[in-house]
Design a protein around this motif. Sequence first.
Motif, PDB file in Angstrom:
ATOM      1  N   ALA A   1       4.359  13.176   9.038  1.00  0.00           N
ATOM      2  CA  ALA A   1       3.176  13.144   8.183  1.00  0.00           C
ATOM      3  C   ALA A   1       2.231  12.000   8.541  1.00  0.00           C
ATOM      4  N   SER A   2       2.778  10.865   8.950  1.00  0.00           N
ATOM      5  CA  SER A   2       1.938   9.662   9.115  1.00  0.00           C
ATOM      6  C   SER A   2       2.348   8.892  10.356  1.00  0.00           C
ATOM      7  N   ASP A   3       1.349   8.433  11.088  1.00  0.00           N
ATOM      8  CA  ASP A   3       1.644   7.525  12.196  1.00  0.00           C
ATOM      9  C   ASP A   3       0.728   6.305  12.191  1.00  0.00           C
TER      10      ASP A   3
ATOM     11  N   ASP B   1       0.814  -1.218   0.000  1.00  0.00           N
ATOM     12  CA  ASP B   1       0.000   0.000   0.000  1.00  0.00           C
ATOM     13  C   ASP B   1       0.843   1.260   0.000  1.00  0.00           C
ATOM     14  N   HIS B   2       2.038   1.187  -0.573  1.00  0.00           N
ATOM     15  CA  HIS B   2       2.871   2.400  -0.661  1.00  0.00           C
ATOM     16  C   HIS B   2       2.127   3.450  -1.483  1.00  0.00           C
ATOM     17  N   PRO B   3       2.148   4.721  -0.998  1.00  0.00           N
ATOM     18  CA  PRO B   3       1.363   5.737  -1.714  1.00  0.00           C
ATOM     19  C   PRO B   3       1.818   5.991  -3.147  1.00  0.00           C
TER      20      PRO B   3
ATOM     21  N   GLY C   1      12.201   8.948   4.721  1.00  0.00           N
ATOM     22  CA  GLY C   1      11.516   8.794   3.449  1.00  0.00           C
ATOM     23  C   GLY C   1      12.425   9.139   2.284  1.00  0.00           C
ATOM     24  N   GLY C   2      12.421   8.278   1.273  1.00  0.00           N
ATOM     25  CA  GLY C   2      13.288   8.489   0.114  1.00  0.00           C
ATOM     26  C   GLY C   2      12.870   9.716  -0.685  1.00  0.00           C
ATOM     27  N   GLU C   3      11.597   9.783  -1.062  1.00  0.00           N
ATOM     28  CA  GLU C   3      11.122  10.937  -1.832  1.00  0.00           C
ATOM     29  C   GLU C   3      11.259  12.206  -0.998  1.00  0.00           C
ATOM     30  N   THR C   4      10.922  12.079   0.274  1.00  0.00           N
ATOM     31  CA  THR C   4      11.010  13.230   1.175  1.00  0.00           C
ATOM     32  C   THR C   4      12.448  13.718   1.263  1.00  0.00           C
ATOM     33  N   SER C   5      13.393  12.790   1.369  1.00  0.00           N
ATOM     34  CA  SER C   5      14.806  13.171   1.442  1.00  0.00           C
ATOM     35  C   SER C   5      15.235  13.905   0.178  1.00  0.00           C
TER      36      SER C   5
ATOM     37  N   ILE D   1       2.962  17.324   1.376  1.00  0.00           N
ATOM     38  CA  ILE D   1       3.823  16.929   2.496  1.00  0.00           C
ATOM     39  C   ILE D   1       5.287  17.149   2.128  1.00  0.00           C
ATOM     40  N   GLU D   2       5.670  16.687   0.931  1.00  0.00           N
ATOM     41  CA  GLU D   2       7.077  16.837   0.520  1.00  0.00           C
ATOM     42  C   GLU D   2       7.483  18.307   0.505  1.00  0.00           C
ATOM     43  N   SER D   3       6.634  19.149  -0.076  1.00  0.00           N
ATOM     44  CA  SER D   3       7.074  20.544  -0.168  1.00  0.00           C
ATOM     45  C   SER D   3       7.033  21.215   1.191  1.00  0.00           C
TER      46      SER D   3
ATOM     47  N   ALA E   1      -1.882  14.833  -1.531  1.00  0.00           N
ATOM     48  CA  ALA E   1      -1.257  14.820  -0.201  1.00  0.00           C
ATOM     49  C   ALA E   1       0.261  14.662  -0.273  1.00  0.00           C
ATOM     50  N   ALA E   2       0.737  13.743  -1.115  1.00  0.00           N
ATOM     51  CA  ALA E   2       2.180  13.464  -1.128  1.00  0.00           C
ATOM     52  C   ALA E   2       2.985  14.720  -1.470  1.00  0.00           C
ATOM     53  N   GLY E   3       2.538  15.439  -2.498  1.00  0.00           N
ATOM     54  CA  GLY E   3       3.251  16.650  -2.903  1.00  0.00           C
ATOM     55  C   GLY E   3       3.205  17.723  -1.827  1.00  0.00           C
TER      56      GLY E   3
ATOM     57  N   SER F   1       9.740  13.744   9.061  1.00  0.00           N
ATOM     58  CA  SER F   1       9.329  12.416   8.601  1.00  0.00           C
ATOM     59  C   SER F   1       8.163  12.516   7.632  1.00  0.00           C
ATOM     60  N   GLY F   2       8.464  12.278   6.348  1.00  0.00           N
ATOM     61  CA  GLY F   2       7.420  12.268   5.332  1.00  0.00           C
ATOM     62  C   GLY F   2       7.119  10.859   4.869  1.00  0.00           C
ATOM     63  N   SER F   3       7.803   9.897   5.454  1.00  0.00           N
ATOM     64  CA  SER F   3       7.598   8.508   5.053  1.00  0.00           C
ATOM     65  C   SER F   3       6.282   7.986   5.613  1.00  0.00           C
ATOM     66  N   ALA F   4       5.627   7.125   4.815  1.00  0.00           N
ATOM     67  CA  ALA F   4       4.387   6.514   5.299  1.00  0.00           C
ATOM     68  C   ALA F   4       4.596   5.024   5.550  1.00  0.00           C
ATOM     69  N   SER F   5       5.849   4.568   5.520  1.00  0.00           N
ATOM     70  CA  SER F   5       6.121   3.137   5.658  1.00  0.00           C
ATOM     71  C   SER F   5       5.856   2.646   7.086  1.00  0.00           C
ATOM     72  N   ALA F   6       5.553   1.370   7.202  1.00  0.00           N
ATOM     73  CA  ALA F   6       5.189   0.806   8.512  1.00  0.00           C
ATOM     74  C   ALA F   6       6.317   0.996   9.521  1.00  0.00           C
TER      75      ALA F   6
ATOM     76  N   SER G   1      15.690   5.689   4.518  1.00  0.00           N
ATOM     77  CA  SER G   1      14.674   5.053   3.684  1.00  0.00           C
ATOM     78  C   SER G   1      13.553   4.550   4.594  1.00  0.00           C
ATOM     79  N   GLY G   2      12.329   4.629   4.101  1.00  0.00           N
ATOM     80  CA  GLY G   2      11.154   4.353   4.936  1.00  0.00           C
ATOM     81  C   GLY G   2      11.258   3.125   5.813  1.00  0.00           C
ATOM     82  N   ASN G   3      11.657   2.019   5.231  1.00  0.00           N
ATOM     83  CA  ASN G   3      11.586   0.767   6.000  1.00  0.00           C
ATOM     84  C   ASN G   3      12.879   0.412   6.724  1.00  0.00           C
TER      85      ASN G   3
HETATM   86  P1  ADP Z   1       9.368   5.870   1.961  1.00  0.00           P
HETATM   87  O1  ADP Z   1      10.875   5.852   1.929  1.00  0.00           O
HETATM   88  O2  ADP Z   1       8.776   5.376   3.229  1.00  0.00           O
HETATM   89  O3  ADP Z   1       8.769   5.265   0.731  1.00  0.00           O
HETATM   90  P2  ADP Z   1       8.960   8.397   0.750  1.00  0.00           P
HETATM   91  O4  ADP Z   1       9.222   9.773   1.281  1.00  0.00           O
HETATM   92  O5  ADP Z   1       9.807   7.872  -0.366  1.00  0.00           O
HETATM   93  O6  ADP Z   1       8.964   7.403   1.976  1.00  0.00           O
HETATM   94  O7  ADP Z   1       7.495   8.283   0.191  1.00  0.00           O
HETATM   95  C1  ADP Z   1       6.402   8.537   0.962  1.00  0.00           C
HETATM   96  C2  ADP Z   1       5.485   9.402   0.151  1.00  0.00           C
HETATM   97  O8  ADP Z   1       4.205   9.351   0.768  1.00  0.00           O
HETATM   98  C3  ADP Z   1       5.925  10.869   0.149  1.00  0.00           C
HETATM   99  O9  ADP Z   1       5.680  11.410  -1.128  1.00  0.00           O
HETATM  100  C4  ADP Z   1       5.007  11.489   1.183  1.00  0.00           C
HETATM  101  O10 ADP Z   1       4.776  12.850   0.944  1.00  0.00           O
HETATM  102  C5  ADP Z   1       3.758  10.646   1.042  1.00  0.00           C
HETATM  103  N1  ADP Z   1       2.962  10.579   2.247  1.00  0.00           N
HETATM  104  C6  ADP Z   1       3.388  10.473   3.525  1.00  0.00           C
HETATM  105  N2  ADP Z   1       2.359  10.496   4.381  1.00  0.00           N
HETATM  106  C7  ADP Z   1       1.266  10.578   3.611  1.00  0.00           C
HETATM  107  C8  ADP Z   1      -0.128  10.672   3.899  1.00  0.00           C
HETATM  108  N3  ADP Z   1      -0.559  10.688   5.154  1.00  0.00           N
HETATM  109  N4  ADP Z   1      -0.960  10.778   2.860  1.00  0.00           N
HETATM  110  C9  ADP Z   1      -0.525  10.805   1.595  1.00  0.00           C
HETATM  111  N5  ADP Z   1       0.759  10.738   1.237  1.00  0.00           N
HETATM  112  C10 ADP Z   1       1.639  10.636   2.246  1.00  0.00           C
END
Ligand code: ADP
Length: 431
Positions: A324-326, A156-158, A365-369, A342-344, A338-340, A265-270, A414-416
């Motif tokens: 961003a996520s817990d 379920d990665h976004p 988070g990779g994208e966040t980094s 949060i990242e910005s 949402a992803a954009g 923390s922008g990662s949504a990983s478990a 990285s998220g995980n």
């Molecule tokens: P990971 O390394 O865990 O994959 P990333 O930063 O690469 O983390 O990717 C996570 C993406 O999910 C980012 O684009 C982030 O903005 C987005 N994200 C995080 N939390 C949420 C959320 N609550 N809703 C939607 N998107 C989210």
Amino acid sequence: MPYLGAIADDFTGATDLATMLVARGFRTVVTVGPPGAASTADPGTGNPGGPEEEEPDAVVVALKSRTAPVADAVADSLAALHALRAAGCRRFYLKYCSTFDSTPEGNIGPVADALLDELGAPGTVVVPAFPATGRTVYRARLFVHDELLDESSMRDHPLTPMRDAHLGRLLAPQTRRPVHLIGHDTVRAGADAVRRALHEPSAREALSVVDAITDDDLRTIATATADLPLVTGAAGLALGLAGPHEGTASRARSAAGPGPGAILSGSASATTRDQVRHAREWLPHRKLDLAALRADPDAAVTALVAFARDAWRAGPDRPPLLYASDGAEDVAGALPDAAGLIESALARCAVELVAAGAHRLLVAGGETSGAVVTALGAGTLRVGAPIAPGVPWVHTEARLADGRSRPVDLALKSGNFGARSMFTTAWKELA
Ligand code: ADP
């Protein structure tokens, strides 16, 4: 002159590979985007006495190409290849995530195809296994610890939901080349057997997915592929590479010294969500409010930065956590923008916090980094102390909007990756 040139599809992947290469005896620098003349010729700027003043043996280019449109990912990767060749590199490594993060369009297959074509090489290997972080490949199926990839939280990665664990099936729609499978029996039979398998007519012009469940398997594969101009995989494959300074390639030291910091923390990983829940018990914390960000991003970012700066009063051992996520429901119910957002928001927080005096940032988070490091205007990342498998501190100069530059220490996670307590313990490793 550097020998090995690597192209990583995200920033945490770049530092993950770089820390492995340093451990294997390569003097390594990470450049943000293709290396310019300045960044490879003078990788040690701002760190006198550091090992990076010496000529690097390996250059890792950090791209943000994992979820970019295919054409952009291919163009950026080819630009990186050209720059690495111009810098003198003779062997190349395409680094992607050990959970094979990609979509049916790419970008792993199209980028591998383009790099092979450019190098005039017929085929190569595909080796995402990284047993130290629980990623193993058996009968072409990718496991994340005890779970098949599509049963893990990657399902379920976004951005890159992984709904199949079979690497052959994942890769086939992404590449123009045939996909070939080399099983664990062959790997266990040794490097010569793998080499023979790679020379079979069905493999020569293919992308060959190779099973690997132990570090020894990775060493076998690295030995068998030592003559290939390009290999592809996660950072684990670098275990089998031997750099010219084995045992002596030292690590860079902190650029900024002790001072305030923050966790973004922008990662949504478990794994990250668990780290967030753990850290909340110890650290000042605030969750990003998506509705507020959507309504007035400037005001929302200003409030987050004010909260973090106020929290610095708790002392450098208790950096504020902005996240961003817990919980799984955060992602399941997310709107497409949402992803954009949060990242910005986190990238802007990083810039404002560094301008306000932050010395260190842990980014999850990779994208966040990628968003954070790009916004900070960093050019070269020097590899420092490891925090966890695949996660080092890196040291860099941020270029602020007013033209000033500031040294800053970054941990890009990285998220995980990482233990549950990572957000509170990582700071102790900063030397
Ligand atoms: P990971 O390394 O865990 O994959 P990333 O930063 O690469 O983390 O990717 C996570 C993406 O999910 C980012 O684009 C982030 O903005 C987005 N994200 C995080 N939390 C949420 C959320 N609550 N809703 C939607 N998107 C989210």
